[in-house]
Design an enzyme around this catalytic site. Structure first.
Site, PDB file in Angstrom:
ATOM      1  NE  ARG A   1      -2.333  -8.537  -4.371  1.00 47.34           N
ATOM      2  CZ  ARG A   1      -3.194  -8.559  -3.359  1.00 47.34           C
ATOM      3  NH1 ARG A   1      -2.792  -8.243  -2.157  1.00 47.34           N
ATOM      4  NH2 ARG A   1      -4.434  -8.902  -3.543  1.00 47.34           N
TER       5      ARG A   1
ATOM      6  CE  LYS B   1     -13.113  -6.538   3.097  1.00 48.95           C
ATOM      7  NZ  LYS B   1     -12.463  -5.760   2.056  1.00 48.95           N
TER       8      LYS B   1
ATOM      9  CB  SER C   1      -4.652  -7.035   4.064  1.00 49.20           C
ATOM     10  OG  SER C   1      -4.116  -5.820   3.621  1.00 49.20           O
TER      11      SER C   1
ATOM     12  CG  HIS D   1      -1.951  -0.999   1.285  1.00 49.19           C
ATOM     13  ND1 HIS D   1      -2.243  -1.697   2.435  1.00 49.19           N
ATOM     14  CD2 HIS D   1      -2.803  -1.463   0.337  1.00 49.19           C
ATOM     15  CE1 HIS D   1      -3.221  -2.545   2.190  1.00 49.19           C
ATOM     16  NE2 HIS D   1      -3.576  -2.426   0.927  1.00 49.19           N
TER      17      HIS D   1
END
Length: 162
Positions: free
Chosen positions: A90, A41, A128, A17
C-alpha cells in the site's frame, strides 16, 4: 504453468486482499492463497474461520485455491511447485517490510521470487488492524470488507446482536 502464492494472515480478509487475489488470478495460471497459522499472533478469527471465509470469497476464481500453512512460506512454495510469492503493498512502509522479507525468502530459496503488486488507490487505507479497531467501536467498515466478513466481525465483537 506459472504458479504463485499469496500468503498472509487475512485477519480479516479485506476488499484490498480480494483485489490482489483478483488481479493475481489474471497474472498467473495458478494462485494459492495461503492463510498463515501463527499461534504467537493474536487473531480475531481462527485459521479455520479465515480459511472458510476466503474459500467462499474466492469460489468464482477457477485458478485460485485457499490453504492453511504453519511453516515457512518458502517451504509451501517448494512443496507446491510455485516460484513466485505475490505481495500487495500500500505504501513505502509496506514496501520496506516486504522488501526485507523478500530478501530473507530469496536467501532461503533462490528459485523463489517475490513480486510486489501495488494496491489500487481506493484500498490504500484498508488495514486489517484498523478495520478490527473501527469495528470494535461500532464504526462503519462496509466499504473495507465484503458483507459476509463484516457480519462475521460484528458477530465477534457484539455476539448478542447477530
Amino acid at each position: 504453468m506459472t504458479s504463485a502464492v499469496f500468503p498472509g494472515t487475512f485477519d480479516p480478509p479485506t476488499n484490498g486482499h480480494l483485489n490482489i487475489i483478483e488481479r493475481g488470478s489474471r497474472l498467473f495460471d495458478k494462485l494459492d492463497v495461503v492463510v498463515a497459522c501463527n499461534p504467537e499472533k493474536k487473531s480475531l478469527f481462527t485459521p479455520e474461520e479465515r480459511l472458510k471465509m476466503l474459500k467462499e470469497l474466492t469460489k468464482n476464481f477457477k485458478n485460485v485455491s485457499v490453504h492453511l500453512w504453519d511453516r515457512l512460506i518458502v517451504e509451501y512454495a517448494e512443496q507446491n511447485n510455485a516460484n513466485i510469492l505475490l505481495r500487495g503493498i500500500r505504501n513505502a512502509n509496506d514496501f520496506a517490510y516486504e522488501f526485507d522479507l523478500s530478501l530473507m525468502n530469496h536467501n532461503l530459496d533462490s528459485k523463489i521470487e517475490t513480486l510486489f503488486l501495488p494496491t489500487e488507490a481506493k484500498y490504500v487505507i484498508v488495514r486489517s488492524s484498523s478495520i478490527k479497531e473501527l469495528a470494535q467501536f461500532g464504526g462503519d467498515i462496509s466499504e473495507m470488507v465484503p458483507s459476509t466478513v463484516e457480519q462475521a466481525i460484528k458477530a465477534k465483537y457484539n455476539p448478542q446482536h447477530t
